[in-house]
Motif scaffolding. Structure first.
Motif, PDB file in Angstrom:
ATOM      1  N   GLU A 264       0.836  -1.226   0.000  1.00 14.62           N
ATOM      2  CA  GLU A 264       0.000   0.000   0.000  1.00 14.62           C
ATOM      3  C   GLU A 264       0.857   1.257   0.000  1.00 14.62           C
ATOM      4  OE1 GLU A 264      -2.258   0.158   3.559  1.00 14.62           O
ATOM      5  OE2 GLU A 264      -3.842  -1.109   2.746  1.00 14.62           O
ATOM      6  N   ALA A 265       1.951   1.214   0.799  1.00 19.83           N
ATOM      7  CA  ALA A 265       2.786   2.412   0.949  1.00 19.83           C
ATOM      8  C   ALA A 265       3.723   2.610  -0.245  1.00 19.83           C
ATOM      9  CB  ALA A 265       3.608   2.305   2.233  1.00 19.83           C
ATOM     10  N   GLY A 266       3.768   1.643  -1.153  1.00 21.52           N
ATOM     11  CA  GLY A 266       4.727   1.726  -2.267  1.00 21.52           C
ATOM     12  C   GLY A 266       6.147   1.684  -1.723  1.00 21.52           C
ATOM     13  N   SER A 267       6.320   0.943  -0.630  1.00 19.20           N
ATOM     14  CA  SER A 267       7.634   0.888   0.019  1.00 19.20           C
ATOM     15  C   SER A 267       8.576   0.000  -0.781  1.00 19.20           C
ATOM     16  CB  SER A 267       7.452   0.345   1.439  1.00 19.20           C
ATOM     17  OG  SER A 267       8.683   0.028   2.008  1.00 19.20           O
ATOM     18  N   ARG A 268       9.849   0.392  -0.826  1.00 12.20           N
ATOM     19  CA  ARG A 268      10.843  -0.443  -1.519  1.00 12.20           C
ATOM     20  C   ARG A 268      11.419  -1.463  -0.551  1.00 12.20           C
ATOM     21  NH1 ARG A 268      12.998   1.860  -6.031  1.00 12.20           N
ATOM     22  NH2 ARG A 268      12.555  -0.184  -6.875  1.00 12.20           N
ATOM     23  N   ILE A 269      11.537  -1.054   0.725  1.00 11.04           N
ATOM     24  CA  ILE A 269      11.993  -2.005   1.741  1.00 11.04           C
ATOM     25  C   ILE A 269      11.307  -1.647   3.062  1.00 11.04           C
ATOM     26  CG2 ILE A 269      14.171  -0.686   2.052  1.00 11.04           C
ATOM     27  CD1 ILE A 269      15.431  -3.431   2.955  1.00 11.04           C
ATOM     28  N   SER A 270      10.619  -2.618   3.625  1.00 12.40           N
ATOM     29  CA  SER A 270       9.915  -2.403   4.890  1.00 12.40           C
ATOM     30  C   SER A 270      10.535  -3.293   5.955  1.00 12.40           C
ATOM     31  CB  SER A 270       8.433  -2.750   4.734  1.00 12.40           C
ATOM     32  OG  SER A 270       7.876  -1.949   3.711  1.00 12.40           O
ATOM     33  N   SER A 271      10.392  -2.869   7.199  1.00 11.71           N
ATOM     34  CA  SER A 271      11.050  -3.584   8.294  1.00 11.71           C
ATOM     35  C   SER A 271      10.074  -3.744   9.446  1.00 11.71           C
ATOM     36  CB  SER A 271      12.236  -2.765   8.815  1.00 11.71           C
ATOM     37  OG  SER A 271      12.998  -2.258   7.754  1.00 11.71           O
ATOM     38  N   LYS A 272      10.294  -4.778  10.250  1.00  8.16           N
ATOM     39  CA  LYS A 272       9.511  -4.920  11.476  1.00  8.16           C
ATOM     40  C   LYS A 272      10.366  -4.477  12.662  1.00  8.16           C
ATOM     41  CE  LYS A 272       6.346  -8.663  10.350  1.00  8.16           C
ATOM     42  NZ  LYS A 272       6.011 -10.074  10.539  1.00  8.16           N
ATOM     43  N   SER A 273       9.702  -3.875  13.628  1.00 10.05           N
ATOM     44  CA  SER A 273      10.423  -3.452  14.837  1.00 10.05           C
ATOM     45  C   SER A 273       9.678  -3.946  16.066  1.00 10.05           C
ATOM     46  CB  SER A 273      10.502  -1.925  14.889  1.00 10.05           C
ATOM     47  OG  SER A 273       9.200  -1.382  15.074  1.00 10.05           O
ATOM     48  N   VAL A 274      10.394  -4.005  17.184  1.00 10.58           N
ATOM     49  CA  VAL A 274       9.730  -4.215  18.482  1.00 10.58           C
ATOM     50  C   VAL A 274      10.234  -3.144  19.446  1.00 10.58           C
ATOM     51  CG1 VAL A 274       9.472  -6.719  18.195  1.00 10.58           C
ATOM     52  CG2 VAL A 274      11.483  -5.825  19.382  1.00 10.58           C
ATOM     53  N   VAL A 275       9.414  -2.841  20.436  1.00  9.03           N
ATOM     54  CA  VAL A 275       9.825  -1.841  21.420  1.00  9.03           C
ATOM     55  C   VAL A 275      10.998  -2.405  22.226  1.00  9.03           C
ATOM     56  CG1 VAL A 275       9.092  -0.566  23.481  1.00  9.03           C
ATOM     57  CG2 VAL A 275       7.528  -0.829  21.544  1.00  9.03           C
ATOM     58  N   LYS A 276      12.029  -1.611  22.372  1.00  6.24           N
ATOM     59  CA  LYS A 276      13.214  -2.053  23.126  1.00  6.24           C
ATOM     60  C   LYS A 276      12.848  -2.362  24.572  1.00  6.24           C
ATOM     61  CE  LYS A 276      17.296  -0.091  23.035  1.00  6.24           C
ATOM     62  NZ  LYS A 276      18.470   0.775  22.833  1.00  6.24           N
ATOM     63  N   THR A 277      13.539  -3.326  25.172  1.00 11.86           N
ATOM     64  CA  THR A 277      13.245  -3.658  26.582  1.00 11.86           C
ATOM     65  C   THR A 277      13.675  -2.515  27.498  1.00 11.86           C
ATOM     66  OG1 THR A 277      15.376  -4.771  26.670  1.00 11.86           O
ATOM     67  CG2 THR A 277      13.450  -6.171  26.332  1.00 11.86           C
ATOM     68  N   GLY A 278      14.593  -1.711  27.060  1.00  7.23           N
ATOM     69  CA  GLY A 278      15.063  -0.578  27.862  1.00  7.23           C
ATOM     70  C   GLY A 278      16.198   0.090  27.127  1.00  7.23           C
ATOM     71  N   PRO A 279      16.672   1.242  27.654  1.00  7.45           N
ATOM     72  CA  PRO A 279      17.709   1.997  26.938  1.00  7.45           C
ATOM     73  C   PRO A 279      18.966   1.185  26.673  1.00  7.45           C
ATOM     74  CG  PRO A 279      16.977   3.162  28.933  1.00  7.45           C
ATOM     75  CD  PRO A 279      16.273   1.840  28.933  1.00  7.45           C
ATOM     76  N   SER A 280      19.262   0.188  27.519  1.00  8.55           N
ATOM     77  CA  SER A 280      20.549  -0.486  27.361  1.00  8.55           C
ATOM     78  C   SER A 280      20.471  -1.746  26.496  1.00  8.55           C
ATOM     79  CB  SER A 280      21.137  -0.827  28.730  1.00  8.55           C
ATOM     80  OG  SER A 280      20.221  -1.643  29.411  1.00  8.55           O
ATOM     81  N   GLU A 281      19.288  -2.083  25.989  1.00  8.34           N
ATOM     82  CA  GLU A 281      19.229  -3.281  25.138  1.00  8.34           C
ATOM     83  C   GLU A 281      20.102  -3.059  23.898  1.00  8.34           C
ATOM     84  OE1 GLU A 281      16.261  -6.475  22.958  1.00  8.34           O
ATOM     85  OE2 GLU A 281      15.512  -4.473  23.353  1.00  8.34           O
ATOM     86  N   GLN A 282      20.971  -4.025  23.630  1.00  3.60           N
ATOM     87  CA  GLN A 282      21.946  -3.846  22.547  1.00  3.60           C
ATOM     88  C   GLN A 282      21.364  -4.317  21.220  1.00  3.60           C
ATOM     89  OE1 GLN A 282      25.720  -5.501  23.723  1.00  3.60           O
ATOM     90  NE2 GLN A 282      26.004  -3.846  25.196  1.00  3.60           N
ATOM     91  N   VAL A 283      20.582  -3.451  20.623  1.00  5.04           N
ATOM     92  CA  VAL A 283      19.944  -3.800  19.359  1.00  5.04           C
ATOM     93  C   VAL A 283      19.938  -2.538  18.484  1.00  5.04           C
ATOM     94  CG1 VAL A 283      17.637  -3.278  20.329  1.00  5.04           C
ATOM     95  CG2 VAL A 283      17.814  -4.821  18.406  1.00  5.04           C
ATOM     96  N   GLY A 284      20.055  -2.729  17.177  1.00  8.25           N
ATOM     97  CA  GLY A 284      19.983  -1.577  16.276  1.00  8.25           C
ATOM     98  C   GLY A 284      18.586  -0.978  16.340  1.00  8.25           C
TER      99      GLY A 284
END
Ligand code: UTP
Length: 456
Positions: A264-284
């Motif tokens: 629908e968005a005409g997106s070329r690349i879409s991604s899934k995210s999750v809410v970080k567990t907290g500020p120190s979670e080591q994830v991009g």
């Protein structure tokens, strides 16, 4: 003339090239090797473009320079609360794409699984809490469900690397392609690059083999293109690649809502995210870099940025990347022709020392050169991020114990299945619990299976 002298003579040009580049040590055991091993080493060396490797190793750090980092903008879609209608519309649109045969699945399974410490590919790791079904089968059977539901084959491409190619192909054969249409199951192989020690020298994995590592999940685009699979998809009218990684048993390789939003968005690349567990979670995390949507590595954020919150108390950089994407086929073709930035990752690489003794380092001792699939995001004129729920879709197997381990993934799977049972009023066994992915890959299918109204 001895056979070894023969090999030296035949490989003279390669050996001289390596010596001139300060990499002649890789032939240090050549004269003691059996003929075939000596020939194989020379052939492997001949396939390595030393100038290219040197360029990659010397390239400025992919994340260097003063970059303006800001929180994500309207590319972020959060389908909570009162968005049921939007979700339903997206689902319908996604189903339309799937019914029309426009969606193919790609599973990245070329990694070495160093942290997990198993010599077998992660694809073989027993994921089913009671069945012990291997991770790859787990994903494949979710696709089997959709394939039956839609009454059409869904391409299932498993990207492997030279190290994982053979066992992965064997696994698929032993399991009769996990019930998928074998003509649409393929195992494209990604390229490798040599691992380098701290002096930029090549390492020997054995006395007759140079230590190589897969070129990162960014190698997916070219692996698919080189195997002519992007062309094949194009020829058959596929337009969307649903990309997941083999080490996350919770992820949905076929997700109509995600596909629908992406299209629908005409997106070329879409991604899934999750809410970080907290500020120190080591994830991009998803962010904007110099105005463009991108993923920022946790190490790139200052402590103040990591902890910054909005008026609702939510982290400004709180959407973690779970490495699940929808990619437009034409964009994938474009990325296969694009040089993505190279990242240098410090990793433990087993090797042999100057005397030929095997060394298993207890700490990172080498640099691997990798490209990342998500470095394509800033290059896309349109992209999208869909927030999903961690409990539903993210519990990767990275480490041998503790967080993100086989044990935590199993616990999360069991908790997920228990939730499905409880909410549907279906009695569940105590202890370990499993729902066959072919019957119900997600809660909606589970409710239908048990004749419980969806959304009730
Ligand atoms: P990771 O970056 O977690 O690497 O890969 P890994 O190889 O699984 O584990 P470590 O870092 O050596 O401990 C995430 C996903 O991307 C795939 C992996 O198979 C995994 O599913 N991957 C990674 C590739 O397919 N190719 C690569 O070159 C790197």
């Amino acid at each position: 003339m001895s056979v070894r002298v023969d090999v030296r003579a035949a490989g003279r040009e390669v050996i001289e090239r390596f010596e001139a580049a300060g990499q002649g040590h890789v032939f240090r055991f050549l004269d003691d090797l059996p003929m075939r091993a000596a020939q194989a080493l020379v052939a492997q060396a001949a396939s390595i473009d030393l100038a290219h490797v040197a360029r990659l190793a010397a390239a400025p750090k992919a994340d260097s320079g003063a970059r303006r980092i800001a929180p994500p903008g309207d590319e972020l879609v959060r389908l909570g609360g009162d968005t049921a209608a939007r979700r339903e519309a997206a689902r319908e649109r996604g189903l339309e794409e799937l019914r029309a045969g426009r969606v193919a699945v790609v599973v990245a399974a070329g990694g070495q699984g160093t942290r997990l410490g198993s010599s077998a590919p992660k694809a073989m790791w027993p994921a089913g809490p009671t069945s012990g079904k291997p991770l790859l089968q787990w994903h494949a059977e979710k696709v089997v469900h959709w394939s039956r539901e839609l009454k059409r084959a869904i391409p299932f491409f498993v990207m492997v690397s030279p190290a994982t190619a053979r066992p992965t192909a064997d696994l698929l054969r032993w399991h009769r392609f996990c019930g998928l249409d074998a003509t649409w199951v393929r195992t494209p192989c990604q390229a490798e690059l040599p691992a380098l020690d701290d002096e930029g020298r090549l390492l020997l994995a054995t006395t007759s083999r140079i230590a190589m590592a897969p070129n990162g999940h960014g190698g997916t685009y070219r692996a698919l293109a080189d195997a002519k699979l992007l062309d094949l998809l194009g020829d058959f009218g596929f337009t969307t690649i649903s990309y997941v990684q083999v080490d996350n048993p919770l992820i949905q390789p076929v997700d109509p809502v995600f596909v629908g939003l992406h299209v629908e968005a005409g997106s070329r690349i879409s991604s899934k995210s999750v809410v970080k567990t907290g500020p120190s979670e080591q994830v991009g995390v998803f962010a904007r870099i110099d105005g463009s949507p991108a993923i920022v590595e946790y190490s790139e954020l200052t402590p103040a940025q990591s902890e910054a919150t909005d008026v609702n108390g939510e982290l400004l950089y709180g959407q973690g990347n779970i490495a699940a994407h929808c990619i437009d086929l034409a964009f994938a073709q474009e990325m296969a022709r694009t040089e993505l930035p190279v990242h240098r990752a410090r990793k433990s690489v087993r090797h042999v020392d100057g005397s030929g003794n095997a060394v298993t380092p207890s700490a990172p001792n080498a640099t691997k050169l990798e490209t990342f699939l998500f470095d394509a995001i800033p290059l896309a004129e349109q992209s999208l991020v869909m927030e999903t729920s961690r409990a539903r879709e993210f519990s990767p197997i990275k480490n041998a114990t503790g967080t993100d381990s086989p044990e935590s993934a199993r616990n999360d799977l069991v908790a997920l299945f228990r939730g499905w049972h409880d909410r549907a009023g279906v009695p569940a066994a105590r202890g370990l619990l499993e729902v066959d992915p072919r019957l119900a890959p997600d809660e909606e299918a589970f409710r239908r299976l048990h004749g419980v109204a969806t959304g009730a």
